[in-house]
Design a protein around this motif. Structure first.
Motif, mmCIF file in Angstrom:
data_model
loop_
_atom_site.group_PDB
_atom_site.id
_atom_site.type_symbol
_atom_site.label_atom_id
_atom_site.label_comp_id
_atom_site.label_asym_id
_atom_site.label_seq_id
_atom_site.Cartn_x
_atom_site.Cartn_y
_atom_site.Cartn_z
ATOM 1 N N SER A 142 -82.635 17.627 -83.415
ATOM 2 C CA SER A 142 -83.772 16.834 -83.015
ATOM 3 C C SER A 142 -83.597 16.081 -81.905
ATOM 4 O O SER A 142 -82.747 15.815 -81.474
ATOM 5 C CB SER A 142 -83.693 15.866 -84.295
ATOM 6 N N SER A 143 -84.971 15.711 -81.523
ATOM 7 C CA SER A 143 -85.035 14.663 -80.504
ATOM 8 C C SER A 143 -84.019 13.441 -80.447
ATOM 9 O O SER A 143 -83.489 12.886 -79.451
ATOM 10 C CB SER A 143 -86.502 14.509 -79.987
ATOM 11 N N ASN A 144 -84.242 12.767 -81.735
ATOM 12 C CA ASN A 144 -83.311 11.765 -82.017
ATOM 13 C C ASN A 144 -81.736 11.939 -81.678
ATOM 14 O O ASN A 144 -81.092 11.436 -81.118
ATOM 15 C CB ASN A 144 -83.494 11.143 -83.590
ATOM 16 N N SER A 145 -81.271 13.122 -82.339
ATOM 17 C CA SER A 145 -80.002 13.519 -82.072
ATOM 18 C C SER A 145 -79.417 13.744 -80.861
ATOM 19 O O SER A 145 -78.693 13.531 -80.299
ATOM 20 C CB SER A 145 -79.497 14.788 -83.003
ATOM 21 N N ALA A 146 -80.516 14.510 -80.016
ATOM 22 C CA ALA A 146 -80.291 14.886 -78.478
ATOM 23 C C ALA A 146 -80.125 13.552 -77.838
ATOM 24 O O ALA A 146 -79.392 13.415 -76.665
ATOM 25 C CB ALA A 146 -81.454 15.887 -78.289
ATOM 26 N N TYR A 147 -81.127 12.323 -77.985
ATOM 27 C CA TYR A 147 -80.966 11.128 -77.334
ATOM 28 C C TYR A 147 -79.686 10.618 -77.557
ATOM 29 O O TYR A 147 -78.752 10.231 -76.500
ATOM 30 C CB TYR A 147 -82.026 10.184 -77.850
ATOM 31 N N HIS A 148 -78.991 10.585 -78.853
ATOM 32 C CA HIS A 148 -77.662 9.770 -79.053
ATOM 33 C C HIS A 148 -76.492 10.529 -78.582
ATOM 34 O O HIS A 148 -75.612 9.927 -77.934
ATOM 35 C CB HIS A 148 -77.817 9.563 -80.529
ATOM 36 N N THR A 149 -76.820 11.749 -78.361
ATOM 37 C CA THR A 149 -75.790 12.518 -77.609
ATOM 38 C C THR A 149 -75.689 12.417 -76.390
ATOM 39 O O THR A 149 -74.848 12.187 -75.583
ATOM 40 C CB THR A 149 -75.884 14.364 -77.948
ATOM 41 N N LEU A 150 -77.065 12.227 -75.597
ATOM 42 C CA LEU A 150 -76.914 12.175 -74.003
ATOM 43 C C LEU A 150 -76.560 10.930 -73.586
ATOM 44 O O LEU A 150 -75.957 10.613 -72.668
ATOM 45 C CB LEU A 150 -78.331 12.498 -73.590
ATOM 46 N N THR A 151 -76.968 9.893 -74.628
ATOM 47 C CA THR A 151 -76.450 8.556 -74.052
ATOM 48 C C THR A 151 -75.136 8.130 -74.235
ATOM 49 O O THR A 151 -74.471 7.316 -73.855
ATOM 50 C CB THR A 151 -77.135 7.336 -74.956
ATOM 51 N N GLN A 152 -74.183 9.195 -74.827
ATOM 52 C CA GLN A 152 -72.978 9.071 -75.326
ATOM 53 C C GLN A 152 -72.053 10.119 -74.112
ATOM 54 O O GLN A 152 -70.711 9.822 -73.785
ATOM 55 C CB GLN A 152 -72.324 9.441 -76.762
ATOM 56 N N ILE A 153 -72.718 10.901 -73.564
ATOM 57 C CA ILE A 153 -72.017 11.670 -72.400
ATOM 58 C C ILE A 153 -72.421 11.419 -70.943
ATOM 59 O O ILE A 153 -71.608 11.664 -70.273
ATOM 60 C CB ILE A 153 -72.096 13.208 -72.761
ATOM 61 N N ILE A 154 -73.723 10.880 -70.722
ATOM 62 C CA ILE A 154 -73.995 10.389 -69.412
ATOM 63 C C ILE A 154 -73.504 9.044 -69.365
ATOM 64 O O ILE A 154 -74.364 8.056 -69.634
ATOM 65 C CB ILE A 154 -75.407 10.634 -69.173
#
Length: 204
Positions: A9-21
């Motif tokens: 989901s877009s929400n899961s993608a957001y939380h993933t990106l904010t933890q790896i970038i």
């Protein structure tokens, strides 16, 4: 682990990106509402994108109810904004300024902050951060399925606390990063503070 973003989901993608970038610099952006109140909000999708002319970018989403954020509306209506680089002592106020307030309410008051005017620019800076960039709206791009606003600002002036400015033997300005003491955004509620500085010369 291998993540397929097409299946997220877009929400899961957001939380993933904010933890790896990580870490991401934080733009603490001051704008003015039409009622004269100052809005102040943090953005960590933020970067310099050009030096000739000097242009910064902030990525502005929407409020939880889908309405436009005051920062975006204020920039579009009044065209001026100030980007601050906050230090670790201000991390609590940076987080507090992300609170969802009613339109036209001021985070400056909410966070107990003060401002100082500068000659030749219509907006003040927040007292506390050691760097403030005075920007004029340059252009906007819409991105993604929800019309994320990429707002580009032309830097007209930069204020630097005298304490962070050094001079090199060649006479160039050098910013003492340890005295800036910037915070960097990580995932969730986490920030990072400034640590060890590595000075590694580039190949000629």
């Amino acid at each position: 682990m291998f993540l397929d973003l097409d299946l997220m989901s877009s929400n899961s993608a957001y939380h993933t990106l904010t933890q790896i970038i990580i870490p991401r610099p934080v733009a603490w952006v001051l704008t003015e509402h039409r009622n004269g109140e100052y809005n102040l909000a943090p953005f960590s999708y933020f970067s310099a994108v050009c030096s000739d002319p000097p242009i910064m970018m902030i990525s502005v989403g929407r409020k939880p109810d889908g309405c436009e954020k005051d920062t975006y509306r204020n920039i579009k209506e009044r065209e001026k904004f100030v980007i601050h680089i906050a230090n670790s002592e201000l991390a609590g106020q940076v987080t507090k300024s992300a609170s969802v307030l009613g339109e036209g309410e001021s985070e400056i008051d909410l966070c107990g902050l003060n401002t100082e005017s500068v000659e030749g620019f219509s907006l003040p800076r927040v007292i506390g951060p050691k760097i403030a960039m005075y920007c004029r709206f340059y252009e906007e791009k819409k991105m993604g399925n929800n019309d994320q606003h990429l707002v580009f600002g032309l830097i007209e002036k930069i204020w630097l606390d005298d304490d962070i400015v050094l001079k090199t033997p060649e006479g160039r300005i050098k910013i003492d990063a340890s005295r800036v003491d910037p915070i960097g955004r990580l995932g969730g509620n986490e920030y990072t503070t400034f640590g060890k500085i590595l000075d590694i010369p580039r190949p000629k």
